[in-house]
Design a protein around this motif. Structure first.
Motif, PDB file in Angstrom:
ATOM      1  N   TYR A  29       0.936  -1.414   0.070  1.00  0.00           N
ATOM      2  CA  TYR A  29      -0.094  -0.021  -0.122  1.00  0.00           C
ATOM      3  C   TYR A  29       1.085   1.343   0.065  1.00  0.00           C
ATOM      4  O   TYR A  29       1.654   1.212   0.815  1.00  0.00           O
ATOM      5  N   VAL A  30       0.622   2.118  -1.030  1.00  0.00           N
ATOM      6  CA  VAL A  30       1.497   3.435  -1.168  1.00  0.00           C
ATOM      7  C   VAL A  30       0.622   4.446  -1.094  1.00  0.00           C
ATOM      8  O   VAL A  30      -0.191   4.686  -2.078  1.00  0.00           O
ATOM      9  N   ASN A  31       0.547   5.122  -0.101  1.00  0.00           N
ATOM     10  CA  ASN A  31      -0.347   6.446   0.355  1.00  0.00           C
ATOM     11  C   ASN A  31      -1.780   5.715   0.140  1.00  0.00           C
ATOM     12  O   ASN A  31      -2.530   6.419  -0.478  1.00  0.00           O
ATOM     13  N   THR A  32      -1.957   4.623   0.780  1.00  0.00           N
ATOM     14  CA  THR A  32      -3.436   4.001   0.771  1.00  0.00           C
ATOM     15  C   THR A  32      -3.655   3.255  -0.292  1.00  0.00           C
ATOM     16  O   THR A  32      -4.797   2.707  -0.461  1.00  0.00           O
ATOM     17  N   ARG A  33      -2.974   3.320  -1.455  1.00  0.00           N
ATOM     18  CA  ARG A  33      -3.457   2.806  -2.894  1.00  0.00           C
ATOM     19  C   ARG A  33      -2.664   1.455  -2.755  1.00  0.00           C
ATOM     20  O   ARG A  33      -1.541   1.294  -2.635  1.00  0.00           O
ATOM     21  N   ALA A  34      -3.648   0.192  -3.077  1.00  0.00           N
ATOM     22  CA  ALA A  34      -3.002  -1.094  -3.265  1.00  0.00           C
ATOM     23  C   ALA A  34      -2.458  -1.203  -4.634  1.00  0.00           C
ATOM     24  O   ALA A  34      -2.407  -0.799  -5.776  1.00  0.00           O
ATOM     25  N   VAL A  35      -1.139  -1.712  -4.407  1.00  0.00           N
ATOM     26  CA  VAL A  35      -0.309  -1.908  -5.639  1.00  0.00           C
ATOM     27  C   VAL A  35       0.257  -3.260  -5.745  1.00  0.00           C
ATOM     28  O   VAL A  35       0.981  -3.884  -4.683  1.00  0.00           O
ATOM     29  N   GLN A  36       0.056  -3.988  -6.891  1.00  0.00           N
ATOM     30  CA  GLN A  36       0.640  -5.410  -6.781  1.00  0.00           C
ATOM     31  C   GLN A  36       2.175  -5.326  -7.370  1.00  0.00           C
ATOM     32  O   GLN A  36       2.178  -4.404  -8.322  1.00  0.00           O
ATOM     33  N   ILE A  37       2.947  -5.866  -6.865  1.00  0.00           N
ATOM     34  CA  ILE A  37       4.678  -5.796  -7.209  1.00  0.00           C
ATOM     35  C   ILE A  37       4.934  -7.271  -7.103  1.00  0.00           C
ATOM     36  O   ILE A  37       4.253  -8.265  -6.615  1.00  0.00           O
ATOM     37  N   GLU A  38       6.190  -7.581  -7.850  1.00  0.00           N
ATOM     38  CA  GLU A  38       6.770  -8.767  -7.660  1.00  0.00           C
ATOM     39  C   GLU A  38       8.373  -8.248  -7.294  1.00  0.00           C
ATOM     40  O   GLU A  38       8.609  -7.138  -7.414  1.00  0.00           O
ATOM     41  N   GLY A  39       8.981  -9.457  -6.678  1.00  0.00           N
ATOM     42  CA  GLY A  39      10.257  -9.263  -6.245  1.00  0.00           C
ATOM     43  C   GLY A  39      10.085  -9.092  -4.723  1.00  0.00           C
ATOM     44  O   GLY A  39       9.277  -9.185  -4.127  1.00  0.00           O
ATOM     45  N   HIS A  40      11.400  -9.198  -4.276  1.00  0.00           N
ATOM     46  CA  HIS A  40      11.672  -9.094  -2.800  1.00  0.00           C
ATOM     47  C   HIS A  40      12.041  -7.745  -2.191  1.00  0.00           C
ATOM     48  O   HIS A  40      11.948  -7.620  -0.973  1.00  0.00           O
ATOM     49  N   GLU A  41      12.093  -6.818  -2.769  1.00  0.00           N
ATOM     50  CA  GLU A  41      12.493  -5.600  -2.374  1.00  0.00           C
ATOM     51  C   GLU A  41      11.963  -4.116  -3.444  1.00  0.00           C
ATOM     52  O   GLU A  41      11.766  -4.744  -4.357  1.00  0.00           O
ATOM     53  N   ILE A  42      12.232  -3.130  -2.806  1.00  0.00           N
ATOM     54  CA  ILE A  42      11.555  -1.997  -3.569  1.00  0.00           C
ATOM     55  C   ILE A  42      12.395  -0.719  -3.310  1.00  0.00           C
ATOM     56  O   ILE A  42      12.689  -0.683  -2.039  1.00  0.00           O
ATOM     57  N   SER A  43      12.748  -0.097  -4.291  1.00  0.00           N
ATOM     58  CA  SER A  43      13.740   1.100  -3.857  1.00  0.00           C
ATOM     59  C   SER A  43      12.988   2.364  -3.531  1.00  0.00           C
ATOM     60  O   SER A  43      11.673   2.519  -3.878  1.00  0.00           O
ATOM     61  N   PHE A  44      13.501   3.326  -2.854  1.00  0.00           N
ATOM     62  CA  PHE A  44      13.023   4.632  -2.724  1.00  0.00           C
ATOM     63  C   PHE A  44      12.616   5.375  -3.772  1.00  0.00           C
ATOM     64  O   PHE A  44      11.287   5.806  -3.759  1.00  0.00           O
ATOM     65  N   GLU A  45      13.145   5.425  -4.893  1.00  0.00           N
ATOM     66  CA  GLU A  45      12.714   6.069  -6.284  1.00  0.00           C
ATOM     67  C   GLU A  45      11.688   5.384  -6.917  1.00  0.00           C
ATOM     68  O   GLU A  45      10.705   6.006  -7.276  1.00  0.00           O
ATOM     69  N   ARG A  46      11.542   3.911  -6.781  1.00  0.00           N
ATOM     70  CA  ARG A  46      10.212   3.500  -7.372  1.00  0.00           C
ATOM     71  C   ARG A  46       9.015   3.858  -6.308  1.00  0.00           C
ATOM     72  O   ARG A  46       8.123   3.882  -6.980  1.00  0.00           O
ATOM     73  N   LEU A  47       9.178   3.873  -5.314  1.00  0.00           N
ATOM     74  CA  LEU A  47       7.928   4.308  -4.298  1.00  0.00           C
ATOM     75  C   LEU A  47       7.656   5.863  -4.605  1.00  0.00           C
ATOM     76  O   LEU A  47       6.495   6.003  -4.628  1.00  0.00           O
ATOM     77  N   VAL A  48       8.631   6.451  -4.890  1.00  0.00           N
ATOM     78  CA  VAL A  48       8.303   7.943  -5.325  1.00  0.00           C
ATOM     79  C   VAL A  48       7.368   7.982  -6.478  1.00  0.00           C
ATOM     80  O   VAL A  48       6.414   8.750  -6.548  1.00  0.00           O
ATOM     81  N   GLU A  49       7.858   7.294  -7.706  1.00  0.00           N
ATOM     82  CA  GLU A  49       7.511   7.263  -8.679  1.00  0.00           C
ATOM     83  C   GLU A  49       5.897   6.596  -8.782  1.00  0.00           C
ATOM     84  O   GLU A  49       4.977   7.206  -9.209  1.00  0.00           O
ATOM     85  N   LEU A  50       5.531   5.735  -7.780  1.00  0.00           N
ATOM     86  CA  LEU A  50       4.297   5.061  -7.790  1.00  0.00           C
ATOM     87  C   LEU A  50       3.414   6.268  -6.838  1.00  0.00           C
ATOM     88  O   LEU A  50       2.200   6.446  -7.279  1.00  0.00           O
ATOM     89  N   ALA A  51       3.911   6.950  -6.127  1.00  0.00           N
ATOM     90  CA  ALA A  51       3.119   7.878  -5.157  1.00  0.00           C
ATOM     91  C   ALA A  51       3.104   9.092  -6.093  1.00  0.00           C
ATOM     92  O   ALA A  51       1.921   9.870  -5.964  1.00  0.00           O
ATOM     93  N   TYR A  52       4.084   9.722  -6.763  1.00  0.00           N
ATOM     94  CA  TYR A  52       4.077  10.862  -7.403  1.00  0.00           C
ATOM     95  C   TYR A  52       4.504  10.819  -8.716  1.00  0.00           C
ATOM     96  O   TYR A  52       5.889  10.899  -8.757  1.00  0.00           O
ATOM     97  N   PRO A  53       3.717  10.253  -9.519  1.00  0.00           N
ATOM     98  CA  PRO A  53       4.342  10.081 -11.010  1.00  0.00           C
ATOM     99  C   PRO A  53       4.752  11.232 -11.725  1.00  0.00           C
ATOM    100  O   PRO A  53       4.434  12.432 -11.286  1.00  0.00           O
ATOM    101  N   GLY A  54       5.937  11.108 -12.656  1.00  0.00           N
ATOM    102  CA  GLY A  54       6.621  12.338 -13.307  1.00  0.00           C
ATOM    103  C   GLY A  54       7.717  12.709 -12.794  1.00  0.00           C
ATOM    104  O   GLY A  54       8.241  12.335 -11.684  1.00  0.00           O
TER     105      GLY A  54
END
Length: 100
Positions: A29-54
């Motif tokens: 859950y990224v800022n209350t939105r459910a997101v399906q991912i695969e893999g064992h980890e996620i980066s700071f930059e990917r989370l920023v892109e999911l929360a605030y695209p662009g």
């Protein structure tokens, strides 16, 4: 990109593809939105892109905190250029701040 149900999946690097039987999907859950991912980890930059695209200017900073993480790392914060191990149901709060 956010997925709706099991129609599409994004991995922790942002690559989209159709779901497969062998793909281990996790819901985070990224800022209350459910997101399906695969893999064992996620980066700071990917989370920023999911929360605030662009793109974002130099005056914009982000703070990321998480809860419901894996054993031993149940909660904490994430800094730029770092990643965190993900667990199904993990919650991320990504806060955008504009410096004036």
């Amino acid at each position: 990109m956010y997925s709706a149900g099991a129609r599409s999946v994004i991995d922790s690097e942002g690559r989209g593809h159709a779901p497969e039987a062998q793909v281990k999907q996790k819901t985070i859950y990224v800022n209350t939105r459910a997101v399906q991912i695969e893999g064992h980890e996620i980066s700071f930059e990917r989370l920023v892109e999911l929360a605030y695209p662009g793109s974002h200017g130099d005056e914009v900073t982000f703070t990321i905190s998480y809860t419901d993480g894996p054993e031993g790392h149940e909660s904490g914060s994430l800094t730029p250029h770092h990643s965190v191990e993900v667990k199904n149901g993990m919650i991320f709060d990504v806060i955008r701040t504009v410096r004036s």
